[in-house]
Design an enzyme around this catalytic site. Structure first.
Site, PDB file in Angstrom:
ATOM      1  N   ARG A  65     -11.371 -11.418   3.502  1.00  0.00           N
ATOM      2  CA  ARG A  65     -11.701 -12.821   3.772  1.00  0.00           C
ATOM      3  C   ARG A  65     -13.133 -13.190   3.454  1.00  0.00           C
ATOM      4  O   ARG A  65     -13.461 -14.379   3.401  1.00  0.00           O
ATOM      5  CB  ARG A  65     -11.297 -13.166   5.209  1.00  0.00           C
ATOM      6  CG  ARG A  65      -9.800 -13.415   5.309  1.00  0.00           C
ATOM      7  CD  ARG A  65      -9.305 -13.485   6.731  1.00  0.00           C
ATOM      8  NE  ARG A  65      -8.890 -12.175   7.214  1.00  0.00           N
ATOM      9  CZ  ARG A  65      -8.858 -11.821   8.507  1.00  0.00           C
ATOM     10  NH1 ARG A  65      -9.231 -12.682   9.428  1.00  0.00           N
ATOM     11  NH2 ARG A  65      -8.447 -10.625   8.852  1.00  0.00           N
ATOM     12  N   GLU A 102     -10.428   1.170  15.323  1.00  0.00           N
ATOM     13  CA  GLU A 102      -9.961   1.433  16.687  1.00  0.00           C
ATOM     14  C   GLU A 102      -9.024   2.649  16.687  1.00  0.00           C
ATOM     15  O   GLU A 102      -9.136   3.530  17.521  1.00  0.00           O
ATOM     16  CB  GLU A 102      -9.251   0.185  17.214  1.00  0.00           C
ATOM     17  CG  GLU A 102      -9.280   0.093  18.714  1.00  0.00           C
ATOM     18  CD  GLU A 102      -8.764  -1.241  19.190  1.00  0.00           C
ATOM     19  OE1 GLU A 102      -8.479  -2.106  18.345  1.00  0.00           O
ATOM     20  OE2 GLU A 102      -8.630  -1.385  20.414  1.00  0.00           O
TER      21      GLU A 102
HETATM   22  C1  PRP Z   1     -11.070  -8.188   9.755  1.00  0.00           C
HETATM   23  C2  PRP Z   1     -12.158  -9.198   9.467  1.00  0.00           C
HETATM   24  C3  PRP Z   1     -13.368  -8.343   9.235  1.00  0.00           C
HETATM   25  C4  PRP Z   1     -13.127  -7.166  10.166  1.00  0.00           C
HETATM   26  C5  PRP Z   1     -13.922  -7.326  11.432  1.00  0.00           C
HETATM   27  O1  PRP Z   1     -10.530  -7.690   8.570  1.00  0.00           O
HETATM   28  O2  PRP Z   1     -11.846 -10.026   8.353  1.00  0.00           O
HETATM   29  O3  PRP Z   1     -13.463  -7.882   7.890  1.00  0.00           O
HETATM   30  O4  PRP Z   1     -11.725  -7.172  10.491  1.00  0.00           O
HETATM   31  O5  PRP Z   1     -13.663  -6.273  12.333  1.00  0.00           O
HETATM   32  P1  PRP Z   1     -14.781  -5.236  12.805  1.00  0.00           P
HETATM   33  O6  PRP Z   1     -16.050  -6.024  13.031  1.00  0.00           O
HETATM   34  O7  PRP Z   1     -14.233  -4.706  14.098  1.00  0.00           O
HETATM   35  O8  PRP Z   1     -14.936  -4.199  11.763  1.00  0.00           O
HETATM   36  P2  PRP Z   1      -9.367  -6.567   8.561  1.00  0.00           P
HETATM   37  O9  PRP Z   1      -9.974  -5.205   8.693  1.00  0.00           O
HETATM   38  O10 PRP Z   1      -8.352  -6.973   9.595  1.00  0.00           O
HETATM   39  O11 PRP Z   1      -8.742  -6.574   7.122  1.00  0.00           O
HETATM   40  P3  PRP Z   1      -8.301  -7.682   6.047  1.00  0.00           P
HETATM   41  O12 PRP Z   1      -9.571  -8.054   5.342  1.00  0.00           O
HETATM   42  O13 PRP Z   1      -7.389  -6.943   5.148  1.00  0.00           O
HETATM   43  O14 PRP Z   1      -7.666  -8.838   6.757  1.00  0.00           O
HETATM   44  N1  HPA Z   2      -9.567 -12.870  13.767  1.00  0.00           N
HETATM   45  C1  HPA Z   2      -9.606 -12.440  12.499  1.00  0.00           C
HETATM   46  N2  HPA Z   2      -9.902 -11.199  12.162  1.00  0.00           N
HETATM   47  C2  HPA Z   2     -10.200 -10.337  13.129  1.00  0.00           C
HETATM   48  C3  HPA Z   2     -10.181 -10.719  14.471  1.00  0.00           C
HETATM   49  C4  HPA Z   2      -9.859 -12.055  14.806  1.00  0.00           C
HETATM   50  O1  HPA Z   2      -9.847 -12.496  15.974  1.00  0.00           O
HETATM   51  N3  HPA Z   2     -10.542  -9.630  15.198  1.00  0.00           N
HETATM   52  C5  HPA Z   2     -10.753  -8.627  14.311  1.00  0.00           C
HETATM   53  N4  HPA Z   2     -10.549  -9.049  13.074  1.00  0.00           N
END
Ligand code: PRP
Ligand code: HPA
Length: 178
Positions: A65, A102
């Site tokens: 994202r 986690e």
């Molecule tokens: C989410 C979010 C951040 C990260 C934050 O992405 O977009 O990149 O988690 O979490 P943290 O601070 O605990 O590391 P995710 O890892 O869910 O993957 P995605 O980009 O594939 O949605």
């Molecule tokens: N939203 C989107 N991404 C995330 C979140 C949330 O609340 N927590 C950890 N990754």
């Protein structure tokens, strides 16, 4: 600016118990669906950077994202955008860093020609939770000898204390939630 922050805050939805019980998921998809909210986000990022950093060489975005916001912001400055991706997605020579989630581990990577030593880099993602992902990105860019100016996020989940994990690198969030 406060009006823009309000527009942005109204565009973030919450989904209780997603993706697992007890987690309140902050969903930024309405920010992308509404052009006024999206431009509020990019405007706020831009003005923060202009007020704080006279020279920026590159914006680095986190998979997935961070890719939604970084290129639009880079265009405002006429600078480039580079990708920090989940392992195994980027071709050619790469450098990677593994980090703890986690449950289990993950690994992110960057192409070795993405950043030159000493370049002033802004890192961007949608959300800071535990900070594990952003801390790994800082480690990766530090290995490439980049000069990390700031970690930018739309949303910081303050209770999870991700900003502490990033020290000494500073974070700026457009919105904070407990
Ligand atoms: C989410 C979010 C951040 C990260 C934050 O992405 O977009 O990149 O988690 O979490 P943290 O601070 O605990 O590391 P995710 O890892 O869910 O993957 P995605 O980009 O594939 O949605
Ligand atoms: N939203 C989107 N991404 C995330 C979140 C949330 O609340 N927590 C950890 N990754």
């Amino acid at each position: 600016a406060e009006d823009q922050r309000a527009v942005l805050r109204r565009s973030v939805r919450e989904f209780p118990d997603f993706p697992s019980p007890g987690i309140c998921f902050r969903d930024i998809t309405p920010v992308l669906k509404d052009p006024a909210a999206f431009s509020a986000a990019i405007d706020l990022f831009e003005s923060y950077l202009r007020e704080n950093f006279p020279k920026i060489d590159l914006i680095a975005g986190l998979d997935a994202r961070g890719f939604l916001f970084g290129p639009a912001l880079a265009q405002r400055f006429g600078i480039g955008f580079v990708l920090i991706r989940k392992k195994g997605k980027l071709p050619g020579p790469t450098e990677s860093v593994s980090y703890s989630l986690e449950y289990g581990k993950a690994e992110i990577a960057i192409q070795t020609d993405a950043v030159d030593p000493g370049q002033k880099v802004v890192i961007i993602d949608d959300l800071l939770a535990t900070g594990g992902t952003m801390a790994a990105a800082c480690e990766l860019l530090t290995k490439r000898n980049a000069d990390i100016l700031i970690c930018l996020v739309l949303i910081e989940l303050t209770d999870l204390k991700g900003a502490e994990k990033l020290r000494p690198h500073p974070v700026h969030a457009l919105l904070q939630y407990d």
